[in-house]
Design an enzyme around this catalytic site. Sequence first.
Site, PDB file in Angstrom:
ATOM      1  N   ASP A 269       0.850  -1.185   0.000  1.00 26.79           N
ATOM      2  CA  ASP A 269       0.000   0.000   0.000  1.00 26.79           C
ATOM      3  C   ASP A 269       0.886   1.236   0.000  1.00 26.79           C
ATOM      4  OD1 ASP A 269      -1.755   2.075   0.361  1.00 26.79           O
ATOM      5  OD2 ASP A 269      -2.936   1.071   1.908  1.00 26.79           O
TER       6      ASP A 269
ATOM      7  N   HIS B  80       0.287   8.122   3.595  1.00 24.64           N
ATOM      8  CA  HIS B  80       0.866   7.498   4.775  1.00 24.64           C
ATOM      9  C   HIS B  80       2.374   7.741   4.913  1.00 24.64           C
ATOM     10  CE1 HIS B  80      -3.035   5.673   4.900  1.00 24.64           C
ATOM     11  NE2 HIS B  80      -2.834   5.091   3.745  1.00 24.64           N
TER      12      HIS B  80
END
Length: 307
Positions: free
Chosen positions: A194, A199
């Site tokens: 991911d 993030h």
Amino acid sequence: MPIDAALALAAAPRSGEISWTPGDVQLYHLGIGAGADPGKADPATDPDELRYTLESRLHVLPSFATVAGGGPPGVIRALSVPGVDVGLARVLHAGQDLTTHRPVPASGTATATSRVTAVYDRGEAAVLVLRTEVTDAEGPLWTEDARVFVRGEGGRGGGRGPVSRPDPPVGVPDRTVERPVRPDQALLYRLSGDLNPLHADPEFARLAGFDRPVLHGLCTYGITLKAVVDTLLGGDVGRVRGYGARFTGVVYPGDTLRVRMWRGEDRVRVVVDAAGRGATVLTGTVGHVRGRGRRVPGRYDEEGRSS
């Protein structure tokens, strides 16, 4: 371009081959905190942690299914469906449901088939549901639904979809544990596939409306499931047949997660808070928790209830 719900729902399913190795499983487990349990005197060599990190005794936590194959998660795959043309900075992961039909093997090759099964209009946003069904040579392995919240795409007509919420757990939790989130937790977890810059990249995080990068919802999802398996299920990953969760708030690297658990007859209810900030970040149900070796078929609805 707004979301074209009719086009997205009519789009043909997309299939592709995925494969994974014990090393992929170990990396995922490390990304959700295996080998770092603060309650263990020496967590890196504790026998209960080695079942997640040592290849000779490897047990696969069912939530590994959400990253198996190393490709982008459902929340990103949904953006490539015909009729869905929105920027990544407007997207949040709203929730995840998982049903395992058999234990997830430590290595394997399978076919993953994905399609949009629902588009809901929530007024201020649209919610897409991307279903992925994974099958190997022996038959179905798991089914997962990713719910994708797209800001600014509501108000265009269409049903709101299921909006009911299960009653919150009552009484004193059966167990409460705390799990610290390392400052580099998101950087480690993203190596499982991911690579959403939300993030890791401070500039992208600000573009998305956050003052700094946030932890992946699926990392919190995995940390929570591991806490339930370790504390209430005797470390037996095979007792988990389904897991549904709603992501109700953000987690930042450096937070401490407080995981509260209520045991039911065949499921465990969970509520997770960012302890230092008093914010609820996940609510969910680990379902079909039965005696060792017993198999209970079933599916989960949008709120994680068995059906």
